[in-house]
Structures are given as C-alpha cells and as structure tokens.
Design an enzyme around this catalytic site. Structure first.
Site, PDB file in Angstrom:
ATOM      1  N   CYS A   1      51.236  41.034  54.522  1.00 48.98           N
ATOM      2  CA  CYS A   1      49.863  41.151  54.060  1.00 48.98           C
ATOM      3  C   CYS A   1      49.324  39.832  53.514  1.00 48.98           C
ATOM      4  O   CYS A   1      48.126  39.607  53.538  1.00 48.98           O
ATOM      5  CB  CYS A   1      49.739  42.266  53.052  1.00 48.98           C
ATOM      6  SG  CYS A   1      50.773  42.095  51.604  1.00 48.98           S
ATOM      7  N   HIS A  96      50.640  44.540  47.641  1.00 51.45           N
ATOM      8  CA  HIS A  96      49.843  44.330  48.851  1.00 51.45           C
ATOM      9  C   HIS A  96      48.723  43.343  48.524  1.00 51.45           C
ATOM     10  O   HIS A  96      47.929  43.573  47.602  1.00 51.45           O
ATOM     11  CB  HIS A  96      49.245  45.649  49.346  1.00 51.45           C
ATOM     12  CG  HIS A  96      48.355  45.485  50.529  1.00 51.45           C
ATOM     13  ND1 HIS A  96      48.827  45.147  51.777  1.00 51.45           N
ATOM     14  CD2 HIS A  96      47.005  45.587  50.650  1.00 51.45           C
ATOM     15  CE1 HIS A  96      47.810  45.064  52.619  1.00 51.45           C
ATOM     16  NE2 HIS A  96      46.695  45.322  51.957  1.00 51.45           N
ATOM     17  N   ASN A 111      40.493  44.169  52.860  1.00 54.14           N
ATOM     18  CA  ASN A 111      41.841  44.709  52.832  1.00 54.14           C
ATOM     19  C   ASN A 111      42.262  45.110  54.247  1.00 54.14           C
ATOM     20  O   ASN A 111      41.581  45.874  54.919  1.00 54.14           O
ATOM     21  CB  ASN A 111      41.867  45.927  51.899  1.00 54.14           C
ATOM     22  CG  ASN A 111      43.245  46.425  51.613  1.00 54.14           C
ATOM     23  OD1 ASN A 111      44.157  46.258  52.415  1.00 54.14           O
ATOM     24  ND2 ASN A 111      43.410  47.059  50.478  1.00 54.14           N
TER      25      ASN A 111
END
Length: 135
Positions: A1, A96, A111
């Site tokens: 991520c 994350h 995101n």
C-alpha cells in the site's frame, strides 16, 4: 500500500516495488551500522510488503518533497499547521497507507481500498484524520 500511496500522491507511476526495496535495504544497512545490529526487528519493511514511513520519506525527499510526521491533531496547532494550506496528507490506518490529496481546491481520499476516490469538504477531512489519529 505504500507504493500505491506514493504513486497516488504524485499522480503517476513514479515508484515501483524495487525502488521501495532498495531504500529499505539502504535504511536497514544504516541502522545496522548505527546499532551494531542490536535491537532491530523486521527492519524498514515486513515480509508481507508493508513499508514503514521512513522509506516513503526518503523517496519523497529524493524528489525534493518534504514529509512531516504528526501523530495527533493537537500537534498540528503546535507546528502551526493549517490543513487547508497543505497539498496532501499521507495517512496510515491499521497498517494501511493512503493519500488525501487536494486537487483544484478540493480534497480527495485516494485510498487504494476504495473503488473510487472519495471527495471531502475540508471539515470532513479534518474529522476523518482526527478519527484515524485517535484510534
């Protein structure tokens, strides 16, 4: 991520996993030298692909960008930070990484777990970020 976070921030494929791994190796070597190998855990990346914040800081610095760390909303005022004056935020929630980016005066949550970017009013962004930081 972290890879998606950085590329979303920069709005292009600036980095790949190899870049992140190379910086991780450099940082790990520097830390090994400083500590003589004592007290190091997984280093700057875990085997599951999670990279820590220092890796992102180094990569952004190499592009001439500065990344400041804030652990809670009260530290914003202490540092004189006005979120409305910033260009982007890199956020971490439950291990994350993701980006909040201002585009033409509007804030978007980029995101990689969302199907589409989510637009935020400034106050919504502040509330969103405060919620993450208080978890």
């Amino acid at each position: 991520c972290a890879l998606h976070c950085l590329n979303n921030l920069l709005q292009g494929p600036y980095f790949d996993e190899t870049c992140l791994r190379e910086v991780t190796k450099e940082l790990d070597q520097q830390e090994q030298e400083l500590t003589e190998g004592l007290g190091l855990d997984e280093g700057n990346a875990r085997t599951d692909g999670y990279f820590n914040v220092q890796v992102m800081q180094v990569l952004l610095a190499r592009l001439g960008l500065e990344m400041e760390l804030f652990r809670n909303p009260s530290s914003w005022a202490t540092a004189g930070l006005d979120p409305s004056e910033e260009v982007a935020f890199i956020l971490n929630r439950r291990l994350h990484w993701f980006t909040a980016l201002k585009v033409r005066g509007q804030w978007f949550d980029l995101n990689s777990r969302l199907r589409h970017p989510q637009r935020y009013a400034l106050q919504d962004l502040r509330d969103h970020m405060s919620g993450f930081m208080s978890e």
